[in-house]
Scaffold this motif. Structure first.
Motif, short mmCIF file in Angstrom:
data_model
loop_
_atom_site.label_atom_id
_atom_site.label_comp_id
_atom_site.label_asym_id
_atom_site.label_seq_id
_atom_site.Cartn_x
_atom_site.Cartn_y
_atom_site.Cartn_z
N SER A 146 -24.97 32.28 48.82
CA SER A 146 -24.02 32.92 47.82
C SER A 146 -24.32 34.29 47.85
O SER A 146 -23.21 35.07 47.65
CB SER A 146 -24.39 32.19 46.54
OG SER A 146 -24.24 30.81 46.45
N THR A 147 -25.32 34.71 47.81
CA THR A 147 -25.78 36.34 47.70
C THR A 147 -24.77 37.06 48.66
O THR A 147 -24.18 38.28 48.48
CB THR A 147 -27.06 36.64 48.00
OG1 THR A 147 -27.99 35.94 47.29
CG2 THR A 147 -27.40 38.12 47.97
N LEU A 148 -24.70 36.62 50.01
CA LEU A 148 -23.79 36.96 51.22
C LEU A 148 -22.52 36.86 50.81
O LEU A 148 -21.63 37.56 51.51
CB LEU A 148 -24.63 36.88 52.40
CG LEU A 148 -25.71 37.33 52.64
CD1 LEU A 148 -26.31 36.80 54.15
CD2 LEU A 148 -25.60 38.87 52.80
N ILE A 189 -26.74 31.29 58.59
CA ILE A 189 -25.42 30.83 58.39
C ILE A 189 -24.55 31.59 57.64
O ILE A 189 -23.30 31.77 58.16
CB ILE A 189 -25.66 29.16 57.69
CG1 ILE A 189 -26.42 28.30 58.53
CG2 ILE A 189 -24.07 28.78 57.43
CD1 ILE A 189 -26.67 27.11 57.75
N ALA A 190 -24.78 32.16 56.79
CA ALA A 190 -23.87 32.87 55.83
C ALA A 190 -23.44 34.41 56.70
O ALA A 190 -22.31 34.38 56.64
CB ALA A 190 -24.55 33.47 54.55
N LEU A 191 -24.29 34.86 57.16
CA LEU A 191 -24.05 36.00 58.15
C LEU A 191 -23.16 35.76 59.14
O LEU A 191 -22.11 36.37 59.48
CB LEU A 191 -25.30 36.75 58.94
CG LEU A 191 -25.33 37.87 59.59
CD1 LEU A 191 -24.87 38.95 58.57
CD2 LEU A 191 -26.65 38.35 60.06
N TYR A 242 -29.68 44.90 55.35
CA TYR A 242 -28.85 45.31 56.13
C TYR A 242 -27.43 45.06 56.07
O TYR A 242 -26.56 45.91 56.03
CB TYR A 242 -29.32 44.86 57.58
CG TYR A 242 -30.43 45.90 58.21
CD1 TYR A 242 -30.38 47.14 58.27
CD2 TYR A 242 -31.53 45.28 58.58
CE1 TYR A 242 -31.30 47.73 58.98
CE2 TYR A 242 -32.57 46.07 59.24
CZ TYR A 242 -32.63 47.40 59.30
OH TYR A 242 -33.62 48.23 59.53
N VAL A 243 -27.16 43.96 55.61
CA VAL A 243 -25.78 43.52 55.41
C VAL A 243 -25.09 44.45 54.15
O VAL A 243 -24.12 44.92 54.15
CB VAL A 243 -25.81 41.95 54.81
CG1 VAL A 243 -24.17 41.72 54.62
CG2 VAL A 243 -26.11 41.29 56.08
N TYR A 244 -26.06 44.71 53.18
CA TYR A 244 -25.78 45.40 51.92
C TYR A 244 -25.39 46.85 52.32
O TYR A 244 -24.67 47.62 51.55
CB TYR A 244 -26.87 45.25 50.80
CG TYR A 244 -26.39 43.94 50.08
CD1 TYR A 244 -25.45 43.05 50.44
CD2 TYR A 244 -27.17 43.82 48.98
CE1 TYR A 244 -25.34 42.04 49.60
CE2 TYR A 244 -27.00 42.64 48.22
CZ TYR A 244 -26.14 41.63 48.69
OH TYR A 244 -26.04 40.71 47.89
N ASP A 284 -14.44 37.22 42.37
CA ASP A 284 -13.93 35.82 41.85
C ASP A 284 -14.73 34.64 41.99
O ASP A 284 -14.65 33.51 41.31
CB ASP A 284 -12.66 35.65 42.37
CG ASP A 284 -11.71 36.62 41.92
OD1 ASP A 284 -11.76 37.25 40.84
OD2 ASP A 284 -10.77 36.73 42.77
N THR A 285 -15.79 34.58 42.91
CA THR A 285 -16.59 33.51 43.37
C THR A 285 -18.15 33.68 42.94
O THR A 285 -18.74 33.11 43.75
CB THR A 285 -16.09 33.06 44.72
OG1 THR A 285 -16.49 34.11 45.70
CG2 THR A 285 -14.61 32.62 45.16
N LYS A 286 -18.29 34.48 42.00
CA LYS A 286 -19.68 34.52 41.86
C LYS A 286 -20.40 33.16 41.38
O LYS A 286 -19.66 32.47 40.59
CB LYS A 286 -19.93 35.61 40.57
CG LYS A 286 -21.20 36.38 40.68
CD LYS A 286 -21.39 37.68 39.88
CE LYS A 286 -22.61 38.33 39.97
NZ LYS A 286 -22.84 39.34 38.89
#
Ligand code: ADP
Ligand code: MG
Lengths: 568, 356
Positions: free
Chosen positions: A513-515, A418-420, A252-254, A520-522
Motif C-alpha cells: 500500500s505504501t507504494l 510485487i508493488a514496484l 529510492y521509489v520515493y 483517494d485510495t489511502k
C-alpha cells in the motif's frame, strides 16, 4: 430409447466440462501472466536494460554505494538471525505445546498461532516504545530497578531489529513445525521408547531427525518473511539509520525520478532472487518428506514432564508475557497516554486518540478503502482458490500446475517487489493504466495473499473422498452442479477460513500500500504508519489497538462459525 | 521367559471405562491372543502392558517385578519388552540395519556384537540382503518384518503385537501368521497378540481372550472358544452362527414361530436361544431329521455352498453344503439333522447376552 438419449446428452456434457475447465484455467493463467509474470520479468529486464540497452551501470552504481551494501548486509544478518532464533524458539514451543503434559497447552497454542495474524508493525511500535534508548518504558524500569546509569537496551540497533523480527515471525515456524508434529505417526516415537530410549533420547534420535525437513522449511519461511519485511525495519530501523533492502527500495521509489526507479529495481531484483531461491531450496527437503504407513486410532503420545512440568509451564508463560502480553499491552496503554514522557496514570489518561480514530474523516475513509480492497481481494482470491483446488485435486487437466506454481511464486515474492513491478508496468506503458486506482492494490494483494486461501481450500478438498462427488456424478449431476451441491457445502468452513485468511492481511497491509496508494485510495496501514512516524504515536497506537481488536474478533468469530475447526 | 500377572486392572478415559477389572496370569512362553471387535479395549490393554498408558487402578507385574500400581510406574524404556505396532513404525530416516540395531545401541552393546546380532535377526526375518535399504524402498510386508526384527533383537522377555498383519494383503498375512508362530516357538518367548481377526487368533494362540466392551468374555484354547463358547457373544464372534429362539418343554426345545422342536437334555428351562453353526447342519433322509425347510438361496463359494433355508415365516437359517455331495435345487424341501448346537438362556434380546 430413453437410455440412449441420456447417453447422448452425457457425452455432450462431457465435452462441455472439458471446455469449462479450460476457460477457468486460461482465465487464471491470463490474470497471473498479465499482472504477475509480466511485471516481474519486466522488472528483471529493466534492471539490466535501464535505458533500452544492456548495461550493468545501475548495478555498479547501486552496489558501489556503501549505504546499500550495509543495507544488504543488514538484511541478511537480521533475516538469518531471526531465522535461527525463530526456529530455536519455535521447535521447543511446538514440542512442549503438542507433545507434553505442560499446563495450559491449548491456551498457549491459540496464543502463539494468533500472533501470526497480528500486523508486524504493531510489534515494532510496541518495542520502540519499550526499548528506545532515551525514554523506553522497559529501559527506564530496568534502570530504576538496578540503578543503571545507561539504558540497558537500544532498539535502534541490529540486535533490536532482530529481536522484533524474531518475536513476530517465529509463529510462522511454530505453525509449520506444529503441523508436522501433529502429522507424525506417534508410534514412531513409541517404538523408540519400547526399544529402551528415554523421552529425551527419543526426541533427539527419532523426533528431531524426522522433523528435519519441516524444520528447514520453517526456518527458510521465517528467513524470507524477515528479509521481505518493511513495516518493522521502517519503524525500528529508520530512526537508528539502520537500513535494509526493503527500506532502501522504498526510499529510492520515493525519490521519484527515473534513476530512483532504476536503482530500486536493481535492489528489488536482489531481494526477489534471494527470496525465490530460498523458497525453492526449502521445497526440496519437503519433497523428500518421509512417507510412512499410518495405522488407525493412534493418538499422540504425551511425554510426562514429571518435575519439569511446572518449570516448562513457567518458562512458556514468561515467554508469552514478554512476546505477546507486554507489547500488546504497551500499544494499548500508549493509545490512552496523554503525555508520552510520563507514565500512564489517571491524570495522564485520555480518550481523545480513540475519539480521533473514530471521527477523523481521513482515517474513516482509509478504513473504508482498506475494507473494500481487502474484501475484493479476498473474494476474488477465494474464487480463484476454489477453482484451483478443484482443478488440482479432482482433475488431471494438463496445465493445472501452472497457475498453482505461479500463485506459490507470487506469495513468495517480497511485497515491495510485487508493488514496484506493478507500478512500473501498470501505469500505461503496456496499455493498462490502473496506477493510483484501487484495482492495482486489489491485484497486488491477491498476488501476495491468495495462496493462504488456496492452501486452506485445497487441504479441505483433499480430505473429501472423491467418491462423494462420484456419487453425485452417477446421479446425473454435472460439474457446476456438483460443485454447488456437494463440494461447497462440505468445504464451507474451509472456504470461510480461506476468505478470512486472505482478508485479514490485506486489511492492515502496509508495504504494498505504501507504494501503491494515492490520495483517494489511502489505506489503514499507510494511515497508521504516517501517524506513527510523523504525527502522533498515540493515534497510531489507538489505530493499532483497534486493528488488533478487529483481528481477534474475527478470529473468535471464525472459530465459532467453523465450530472450532479453524482459527488462525 | 516371562510371567505377566495382571490383577484388577481397569482403565478409564474421562468418564468412559474401556477396561473393566482385568485379572489374569500369562504364563512363561505362552502365545496369548486378545481377540475382540474394534474398540473393545485390546490396544488399551496392550499399551498398559507396554507402559504407554497407565491403568486407572490395579497392579501389573512382569516376572514378579511390579511395573504398574498405584505407587509404582516403570516407563516403557525400562521394561525390556519388544513391540510391533500396527503401523509398523519403522523409522524412515534409518536403514533397515539401523532400525534393527537401535535397541542394542541404546543398551550400549559393543559395535561388533551389534553387527552380529542384527545380522542374525535379519536372517530370522528373511531380510539379510536388505540391511542397507531405507524403509521407503521396502514393501509393506518387508517393513513389517523390520518391525518384527527390531522388536526381537534385544531378546525381550515379552513380545507385544498390535494387529501386526492388518495392513498386509491376504496371502502375505497367511504366511506371516506361520512365521510369527515359528519365531515364537524357536525363541520361546511370551507373546501377547492383539487382533480382531478370529482366524489369526485360532491359528496361532495357546490361549485366546475374547473381549467385548472392555470385559473378558471367555478365556480358553482355540478349540474351547469355538466348540464351547461361554456365551452368545463369543459364539457369534468366533465363526458363523444361526440364532433360533425357543422354549424348553418336556425335554425338547419348542422353536418359536415354528411347529418344530429339537431334543434337549440340558439343565436350562424356560426361554432359551439356540445357536447352530452352519457346518453342523446336515442333509438327511426325512425319517431321522429334526428340522425341515425350503431351500431359498444358494451361494457358491467354490469348496462349499452357503445356503439359506426357510424354516417358517421370516425364519431362515444358514447351512453349508458340499457341491459334490448333494445336487440341490432352489425351492426344494430339505430335511436336516444337527451334529451339534448350543443353548443359552434367552433374556429377550438376542445378541446382548454378554458379560458386562
Ligand atoms: N487416549 C484415549 N483417549 C480417549 N479414549 C480412548 C483413548 N484410547 C482409546 N480410547 C477409547 O477406548 C476404547 C478402546 O480403544 P482401543 O483399546 O484402541 O480398542 P481396540 O484396540 O480394541 O480397537 C475406544 O472406544 C477408544 O475410542
Ligand atoms: Mg486397536
Amino acid at each position: 430409447m430413453a437410455s440412449q438419449k441420456s447417453a447422448a446428452i452425457s457425452t455432450k456434457r462431457g465435452s462441455f466440462h472439458f471446455d469449462a475447465k479450460w476457460i477457468f484455467i486460461i482465465a487464471i493463467i491470463a490474470f497471473l501472466l498479465v499482472f504477475q509474470v509480466l511485471p516481474l520479468i519486466y522488472l528483471l529486464v529493466r534492471s539490466f536494460f535501464p535505458e533500452g540497452h544492456f548495461s550493468l551501470e545501475a548495478f555498479a552504481r547501486i552496489y558501489s554505494y556503501a549505504l546499500n551494501w550495509t543495507a544488504l548486509k543488514n538484511t541478511i544478518i537480521t533475516g538469518g538471525a531471526a531465522m535461527i532464533f525463530g526456529v530455536l524458539i519455535a521447535f521447543p514451543l511446538a514440542w512442549l505445546v503438542g507433545r507434553t503434559n505442560m499446563y495450559g497447552k491449548n491456551f498457549f497454542r491459540t496464543l502463539f498461532v494468533m500472533t501470526y495474524m497480528v500486523p508486524p508493525y504493531v510489534g515494532a511500535m510496541a518495542w520502540l516504545r519499550l526499548l528506545n534508548p532515551n525514554a523506553g518504558i522497559l529501559n527506564k524500569f530496568l534502570m530504576d530497578l538496578f540503578h543503571l546509569a545507561e539504558a540497558p537496551f537500544n532498539i535502534y540497533t541490529l540486535g533490536g531489529l532482530t529481536w522484533v523480527l524474531t518475536s513476530f515471525y517465529y509463529p510462522y515456524a511454530f505453525i509449520t513445525i506444529s503441523r508436522a508434529m501433529e502429522k507424525m505417526d506417534p508410534s514412531l516415537e513409541e517404538a523408540a521408547r519400547i526399544s529402551g530410549a528415554s523421552p529425551l533420547r527419543t526426541l533427539f534420535t527419532v523426533t528431531l531427525p524426522l522433523m528435519m525437513p519441516s524444520i528447514v522449511a520453517a526456518a527458510l519461511l521465517v528467513f524470507v518473511a524477515a528479509i521481505s519485511c518493511y513495516g518493522i525495519p521502517s519503524i525500528v530501523g529508520a530512526p537508528g539509520q539502520i537500513h535494509t533492502v526493503t527500506t532502501r527500495i522504498i526510499d529510492y521509489v520515493y525519490i521519484g525520478n527515473q534513476e530512483g526507479i532504476t536503482d530500486s529495481t536493481v535492489l528489488a531484483v536482489f531481494l526477489m532472487a534471494l527470496a525465490l531461491i530460498v523458497l525453492y531450496v526449502s521445497n526440496i527437503p519437503l519433497k523428500r518428506q518421509y512417507i510412512t504407513v499410518s495405522g488407525k486410532s493412534t493418538r499422540p503420545n504425551i511425554v510426562d514432564l514429571g518435575k519439569w512440568r511446572w518449570v516448562a509451564t513457567l518458562g512458556v508463560t514468561l515467554f508469552a508475557i514478554v512476546v505477546v502480553v507486554i507489547p500488546f499491552a504497551t500499544v494499548f496503554a500508549t493509545s490512552f497516554t496523554m503525555n508520552m514522557g510520563k507514565p500512564l496514570t489517571l491524570d495522564n489518561m485520555t480518550f481523545k486518540y480513540w475519539n480521533t480514530i473514530f471521527s477523523r474523516k481521513a482515517i474513516i475513509s482509509s478504513t473504508q478503502n482498506s475494507i473494500t480492497a481487502a474484501f475484493l481481494a479476498a473474494t476474488f482470491g477465494l474464487l480463484v482458490s476454489c477453482v484451483m483446488a478443484y482443478l488440482l485435486k479432482r482433475t488431471n487437466v494438463k496445465g493445472r500446475h501452472i497457475p498453482d506454481f505461479l500463485i506459490t511464486v507470487g506469495s513468495g515474492t517480497p511485497s515491495v517487489v510485487i508493488a514496484l513491478a506493478l507500478i512500473m508496468t501498470m501505469s500505461g506503458k503496456f496499455g493498462i493504466n490502473i496506477y493510483n486506482t484501487m484495482a492495482i492494490m486489489v491485484i497486488a494483494y491477491m498476488i501476495k495473499y491468495m495462496l493462504m486461501g488456496m492452501r486452506s481450500v485445497v487441504s479441505a478438498f483433499s480430505q473429501i473422498s472423491p467418491s462423494l462427488e462420484e456419487a453425485a456424478q452417477i446421479s446425473g449431476s454435472g460439474w457446476v452442479r456438483r460443485f454447488k451441491d456437494i463440494i461447497i457445502p462440505l468445504i464451507l468452513p474451509s472456504i470461510v477460513a480461506g476468505w478470512f485468511l486472505i482478508f485479514m492481511p490485506c486489511f492492515y497491509e502496509l508495504t504494498m500500500s505504501t507504494l501503491l496508494y494515492s490520495a483517494d485510495t489511502k489505506t489503514l496501514g499507510v494511515e497508521l504508519y504516517t501517524y506513527q512516524t510523523y504525527h502522533s504515536q498515540q493515534t497510531a497506537s489507538a489505530l493499532a489497538s483497534a486493528i488488533l481488536i478487529v483481528v481477534m474478533t474475527m478470529n473468535i468469530l471464525l472459530n465459532k462459525l467453523t465450530k472450532g475447526k479453524f482459527s488462525i | 521367559m516371562s510371567v505377566i500377572s495382571i490383577s484388577h486392572i481397569t482403565k478409564s478415559f474421562g468418564d468412559v471405562q474401556v477396561l473393566k477389572d482385568f485379572n489374569e496370569v500369562f504364563q512363561d512362553g505362552e502365545f496369548i491372543t486378545l481377540l475382540g471387535p474394534s474398540g473393545c479395549g485390546k490396544t488399551t490393554m496392550l499399551r498398559i502392558l507396554a507402559g504407554f498408558e497407565r491403568p486407572t487402578s490395579g497392579e501389573l507385574s512382569i516376572d514378579g517385578v511390579v511395573v504398574n500400581s498405584d505407587t509404582v510406574f516403570i516407563p516403557p524404556e525400562k521394561r525390556e519388552i519388544g513391540m510391533v505396532f500396527q503401523s509398523y513404525a519403522v523409522w524412515p530416516h534409518m536403514t533397515v540395519f539401523d532400525n534393527v540395531a537401535y535397541p542394542l545401541k541404546i543398551k550400549k552393546v559393543p559395535k561388533d556384537v551389534i553387527k552380529k546380532k542384527v545380522m542374525d535377526i535379519l536372517e530370522v526375518v528373511h531380510l539379510s540382503q536388505y540391511a542397507d535399504r531405507l524403509p521407503s524402498q521396502l514393501s509393506g510386508g518387508q517393513q513389517q518384518r523390520v518391525a518384527l526384527g527390531r522388536a526381537l533383537v534385544a531378546e525381550p522377555k515379552l513380545l507385544l503385537l498390535d494387529e501386526p498383519l492388518s495392513n498386509l494383503d491376504a496371502k502375505l498375512r497367511e504366511n506371516m501368521r506361520y512365521e510369527i508362530k515359528d519365531i515364537q516357538k524357536k525363541l520361546g518367548i511370551t507373546v501377547v497378540y492383539v487382533t480382531h481377526d478370529q482366524i489369526e487368533a485360532m491359528t496361532m494362540s495357546d490361549r485366546v481372550f475374547v473381549i467385548n466392551r472392555g470385559v473378558v468374555q471367555q478365556v480358553g484354547s482355540p478349540e474351547d472358544i469355538y466348540k464351547r463358547p461361554a456365551n452368545q457373544f463369543v459364539a457369534d464372534f468366533v465363526g458363523k452362527l444361526n440364532f433360533l429362539k425357543g422354549k424348553v418343554e418336556n425335554g425338547r426345545i419348542q422353536l418359536k414361530g415354528l411347529s418344530q422342536s429339537l431334543p434337549y437334555t440340558g439343565p436350562l428351562t424356560g426361554d432359551v436361544m439356540v445357536c447352530i453353526r452352519p457346518e453342523n447342519i446336515h442333509i438327511t433322509p426325512k425319517e431321522i431329521s429334526v428340522l425341515s425347510g425350503t431351500l431359498s438361496h444358494i451361494y457358491y463359494l467354490g469348496n462349499e455352498n452357503d445356503c439359506r433355508v426357510q424354516l417358517g415365516d421370516d425364519i431362515f437359517i444358514r447351512m453349508s453344503t458340499y457341491p459334490d455331495l448333494h445336487d440341490l435345487k432352489l425351492g426344494q424341501e430339505l430335511f436336516m439333522e444337527l451334529s451339534d448346537f448350543l443353548v443359552y438362556p434367552d433374556d429377550g434380546e438376542a445378541h446382548t447376552k454378554i458379560l458386562t
